[in-house]
Each structure stands twice: as structure tokens, then as C-alpha cells.
Write a protein that holds these residues in place. Structure first.
Motif, PDB file in Angstrom:
ATOM      1  N   THR A 226       0.837  -1.211   0.000  1.00  0.00           N
ATOM      2  CA  THR A 226       0.000   0.000   0.000  1.00  0.00           C
ATOM      3  C   THR A 226       0.863   1.249   0.000  1.00  0.00           C
ATOM      4  O   THR A 226       0.596   2.211  -0.750  1.00  0.00           O
ATOM      5  N   ILE A 227       1.901   1.262   0.828  1.00  0.00           N
ATOM      6  CA  ILE A 227       2.796   2.416   0.871  1.00  0.00           C
ATOM      7  C   ILE A 227       3.470   2.620  -0.491  1.00  0.00           C
ATOM      8  O   ILE A 227       3.617   3.747  -0.974  1.00  0.00           O
ATOM      9  N   GLN A 228       3.867   1.531  -1.137  1.00  0.00           N
ATOM     10  CA  GLN A 228       4.547   1.640  -2.429  1.00  0.00           C
ATOM     11  C   GLN A 228       3.609   2.088  -3.538  1.00  0.00           C
ATOM     12  O   GLN A 228       3.992   2.856  -4.414  1.00  0.00           O
ATOM     13  N   VAL A 229       2.360   1.601  -3.503  1.00  0.00           N
ATOM     14  CA  VAL A 229       1.424   1.886  -4.589  1.00  0.00           C
ATOM     15  C   VAL A 229       0.729   3.231  -4.413  1.00  0.00           C
ATOM     16  O   VAL A 229       0.587   4.002  -5.363  1.00  0.00           O
ATOM     17  N   ALA A 306       5.690   9.354   9.775  1.00  0.00           N
ATOM     18  CA  ALA A 306       4.806   8.237   9.436  1.00  0.00           C
ATOM     19  C   ALA A 306       5.582   7.144   8.708  1.00  0.00           C
ATOM     20  O   ALA A 306       5.426   5.952   9.005  1.00  0.00           O
ATOM     21  N   PHE A 307       6.410   7.525   7.750  1.00  0.00           N
ATOM     22  CA  PHE A 307       7.230   6.549   7.031  1.00  0.00           C
ATOM     23  C   PHE A 307       8.146   5.796   8.002  1.00  0.00           C
ATOM     24  O   PHE A 307       8.304   4.568   7.904  1.00  0.00           O
ATOM     25  N   PHE A 308       8.745   6.529   8.939  1.00  0.00           N
ATOM     26  CA  PHE A 308       9.692   5.916   9.875  1.00  0.00           C
ATOM     27  C   PHE A 308       8.987   4.944  10.823  1.00  0.00           C
ATOM     28  O   PHE A 308       9.462   3.815  11.041  1.00  0.00           O
ATOM     29  N   ILE A 309       7.848   5.375  11.393  1.00  0.00           N
ATOM     30  CA  ILE A 309       7.108   4.507  12.311  1.00  0.00           C
ATOM     31  C   ILE A 309       6.610   3.265  11.574  1.00  0.00           C
ATOM     32  O   ILE A 309       6.652   2.143  12.101  1.00  0.00           O
ATOM     33  N   PHE A 310       6.152   3.455  10.344  1.00  0.00           N
ATOM     34  CA  PHE A 310       5.721   2.318   9.538  1.00  0.00           C
ATOM     35  C   PHE A 310       6.875   1.332   9.344  1.00  0.00           C
ATOM     36  O   PHE A 310       6.687   0.109   9.431  1.00  0.00           O
ATOM     37  N   GLY A 311       8.074   1.848   9.098  1.00  0.00           N
ATOM     38  CA  GLY A 311       9.238   0.984   8.917  1.00  0.00           C
ATOM     39  C   GLY A 311       9.553   0.181  10.159  1.00  0.00           C
ATOM     40  O   GLY A 311       9.946  -0.992  10.072  1.00  0.00           O
ATOM     41  N   ILE A 312       9.367   0.798  11.343  1.00  0.00           N
ATOM     42  CA  ILE A 312       9.583   0.063  12.601  1.00  0.00           C
ATOM     43  C   ILE A 312       8.610  -1.113  12.699  1.00  0.00           C
ATOM     44  O   ILE A 312       8.987  -2.244  13.027  1.00  0.00           O
ATOM     45  N   GLY A 313       7.334  -0.841  12.397  1.00  0.00           N
ATOM     46  CA  GLY A 313       6.336  -1.900  12.461  1.00  0.00           C
ATOM     47  C   GLY A 313       6.623  -3.030  11.486  1.00  0.00           C
ATOM     48  O   GLY A 313       6.604  -4.210  11.857  1.00  0.00           O
ATOM     49  N   ALA A 314       6.903  -2.677  10.239  1.00  0.00           N
ATOM     50  CA  ALA A 314       7.200  -3.695   9.233  1.00  0.00           C
ATOM     51  C   ALA A 314       8.478  -4.446   9.575  1.00  0.00           C
ATOM     52  O   ALA A 314       8.609  -5.645   9.297  1.00  0.00           O
ATOM     53  N   GLY A 315       9.433  -3.733  10.201  1.00  0.00           N
ATOM     54  CA  GLY A 315      10.701  -4.352  10.565  1.00  0.00           C
ATOM     55  C   GLY A 315      10.565  -5.449  11.599  1.00  0.00           C
ATOM     56  O   GLY A 315      11.400  -6.358  11.656  1.00  0.00           O
TER      57      GLY A 315
END
Length: 403
Positions: A226-229, A306-315
């Protein structure tokens, strides 16, 4: 063992890199070839379907033949199919073919790339499962998850750099890097005997334990896709940016997500060593927070946050569902489980673009709200699952002892 883990890391990184090198060059190439935008979506979707179909097949083959031969076949197939894809594009750009013939060749060769990529991903994950015990599995899968994340982040960046020379140069690089990875795997990854018995039990995606981790994997990959698209459209609309400014902001934002993923996975490997359920619980909470910050972001600083927090979650969620799926089956079924993880990635890549793009046309907030709801459901689900006692999957040796 560190040499093997490093080689598997490089293998997964190159496989994901090969997939992501294609995405940024398709829109301009499609227009240069006189094809429609829908043809680009068709190629991406069919390539993702090929990944989903072939992932469990490669996983089962690796259970029977061994992990190393499948990794080598994957890289050889990637390099050859990427060469064929580039040749078809080159022929179209030079007017040697066009129309239906060109489109058919592009679809077939793009699908071939998608068919060979999961050979590397499934066999590498299964190999990592073979060589680690239960307490080490979370950290080991974090290594592969970091490779996944690096491929997702650096693929588009490398593709953008090579397009300065020409639109087909990212593909030429993909051919060379897959060939190089073949020789790295050939020289550095030891051959291991297949671990499957003659009548090994089949692995079903619906079996207890495994199905939960596959579902969490689907939610994670839907969030990433979703983030990519949608991310570029949303950032442009929220911040009122020019096309050039949007590209720069989205690139930097994805880099922030990638850095967050890498930091989290490094911390997990070196110090935390959390079990899968804890990684998924914490990761899904961060995913929810990241989506909520996206929903209120109307300034650059909030968008980057938002991008950074999302990266933590996905990580945390990526190694969480990979390790959980690995631990849910016996040692001789690692390939089959890794194949099902590949199916999840392929399914997410197939359904997310059209679903989230359609929701975005209805309301720009809907895709992020849906991911937040799914991640919240994942958090509740993993807390419920944590109440149940964990029973390690039986190995062939354990089963024989019971009999």
C-alpha cells in the motif's frame, strides 16, 4: 555459519532487488512502446501471480533436492528471463515487433522472472530454518527480512540511477547481479542433504498455527505494498507537491522506512532475540500508529515520521511471521512452509495495487484506514494466540520416537 548466513542474506537481497528494479521503468517504457497503462498493471499482476503459484512448488522441490540446487536454479532462471525480457523490450523500442506480439512476449518473459524469484526466496528461508534451532529462529529470519527490506528500498533507487544512462540499463544490471549471485551461492553456500522423507506429511496453509502466521504475513505485505502503490499519490495530494517534488519526498520517505526496518532487525538479531509472537504484537501496534500518523499528516515532518514509524512496524512483523511459519512445521517441511510464505507475498502483490487504487479513488484516506484496521486486528489476534501454549512442531526424529 556466519558465511552461510551472509550468503543467504545476499541471495534474498538480490532476488528482491531484481523484482524491484523493474517497477520504476515500466510506466515510461510502456508509453515509449505505444502500449496502454493497463498493460503495465497486467504484467505486474501476472508476474505476482506467477510468484504465488511457483513459491510452494519451489519450496517442495527444495525439500526433495536440497536448498542449494534450487537457489542456483532460481538465479540462473532470473538472469535468463531478465535477458529475454530486456530483449523483448529492446525489440519493441527499435520497432522490430509491436502490438499483440510484443505484449504477449512481454507478459511471458515478465511472468518468467516472477516464476524464478521465489525459488531463491523459498529455498533461502528454508535453509535458514534448517540451520537454526527454535531460540535462534527469530534472529535468523530477521536477517532475511532485512535483506527483503533492503531490496524493496534500494531496488527503485538503483533503477533510478541507471535510467540516467538508458531505460533498459536497470535490466542489464539485473542480469549481471543475478549472474554474480549465482556464483556467490555456488562458491559460498554448502550443499546440504535434503531433509524430506519419502512420505513426508504435506503442509497445508490452513493447519493450526501456520495459518495465523500466514495471515499476519498477508497483512504485513498488504501494508508494505500500500505504501509503495498509494504513497506517492497521497503525499502529492496532502502536501500539494509538484511531480518532481513528490518523487523526491517519496524516495526519501521510503528510505526512512528502510532505515527503520534495518535498525529494528539489527537490534532484534544482536540484542532482543524476541520470539515471533512478541515481534508481531509490537510490530502490528507500530503499524497501526504509522497509519494513523499518515492519516493526519499535512506537513513534511509528520509524513517522514509516518514513514519511519511504519518501517519500525514492518521491521518487526516481517521476521515475526517468517519465523513463526518456520517454527510451525517440522524441520523436514521448511521448504514447504517457506513456499507458502512466498505465496502470501505473491497474493499481496496481486491484490493490493488494484484494491488500494480503487479505494483511493473513493476516498484518499481509505487505504490507510483499512491497513490500520487490519493491523489492529492482527495485534488483537496475536494477543489471543499468545494465550495458547506453544507446541514445537515435530521433526521426523521426534515422530519416529513417538511411534
Amino acid at each position: 555459519m556466519n558465511k552461510i548466513k551472509g550468503s543467504l542474506f545476499f541471495s534474498v537481497f538480490v532476488a528482491m532487488l531484481g523484482m524491484m528494479l523493474i517497477a520504476p521503468i515500466m510506466p515510461p517504457l510502456i508509453r515509449e512502446l505505444g502500449l496502454r497503462e493497463s498493460h503495465s498493471g497486467l504484467m505486474i499482476s501476472l508476474g505476482s501471480i506467477a510468484m504465488a503459484v511457483m513459491a510452494p512448488i519451489w519450496g517442495r522441490i527444495s525439500d526433495k533436492m536440497g536448498r542449494k540446487p534450487v537457489i542456483l536454479m532460481g538465479f540462473a532462471g532470473m538472469s535468463l528471463s531478465c535477458l529475454l525480457f530486456a530483449a523483448a523490450l529492446f525489440g519493441g523500442l527499435n520497432g522490430w515487433m509491436k502490438g499483440g506480439v510484443l505484449l504477449t512476449l512481454l507478459i511471458l518473459t515478465r511472468s518468467l522472472i516472477g516464476a524464478f524469484i521465489p525459488a531463491v526466496l523459498s529455498a533461502s528461508q528454508a535453509y535458514m530454518g534448517d540451520m537454526t534451532n527454535e531460540s535462534e529462529r527469530g534472529g535468523a529470519m530477521a536477517i532475511l527480512s532485512a535483506a527483503n527490506g533492503m531490496g524493496l528500498v534500494f531496488g527503485p533507487a538503483i533503477a533510478g540511477a541507471f535510467t540516467v544512462i538508458g531505460l533498459l540499463w536497470p535490466l542489464y544490471f539485473g542480469i549481471v547481479i543475478a549472474g554474480a549471485a549465482f556464483f556467490v551461492a555456488l562458491l559460498l553456500i554448502p550443499a546440504a542433504k535434503p531433509g524430506v522423507r519419502e512420505k513426508a506429511a504435506k503442509v497445508s496453509p490452513l493447519q493450526p498455527g501456520l495459518r495465523f502466521y500466514l495471515l499476519f504475513g498477508l497483512i504485513t505485505m498488504i501494508g508494505i505494498m500500500t505504501i509503495q502503490v498509494i504513497g506517492g499519490f497521497y503525499v502529492q495530494d496532502q502536501l500539494a507537491l509538484s511531480p518532481e517534488g513528490t518523487a523526491q519526498v517519496v524516495s526519501f520517505g521510503l528510505m526512512c522506512s528502510g532505515v527503520a526496518m534495518l535498525v529494528v532487525q539489527l537490534v532484534q538479531v544482536k540484542w532482543l532475540k524476541w520470539p515471533p509472537q512478541k515481534m508481531l504484537a509490537i510490530g502490528s501496534i507500530f503499524l497501526v500508529i504509522g497509519m494513523l500518523v499518515f492519516l493526519i499528516s499535512d506537513r513534511m515532518v509528520l509524513t517522514m515520521l509516518a514513514f519511519f514509524i511504519f518501517g519500525i512496524g514492518a521491521g518487526w512483523m516481517m521476521p515475526g511471521f517468517m519465523a513463526g511459519a518456520s517454527l510451525a512445521v517440522g524441520r523436514e517441511q521448511q521448504g514447504a512452509a517457506a513456499g507458502l510464505v512466498g505465496v502470501v507475498q505473491g497474493v499481496a502483490a496481486s491484490i493490493t495495487p488494484i484494491t488500494m487504487a480503487s479505494l483511493y479513488q473513493v476516498d484518499k484516506y481509505l487505504p490507510f484506514a483499512l491497513v490500520a484496521v487490519l493491523a489492529l486486528a492482527a495485534a488483537v489476534g496475536i494477543l489471543w494466540l499468545a494465550r495458547k501454549p506453544h507446541v514445537p512442531a515435530l521433526t521426523a526424529k521426534d515422530e519416529a520416537a513417538e511411534q
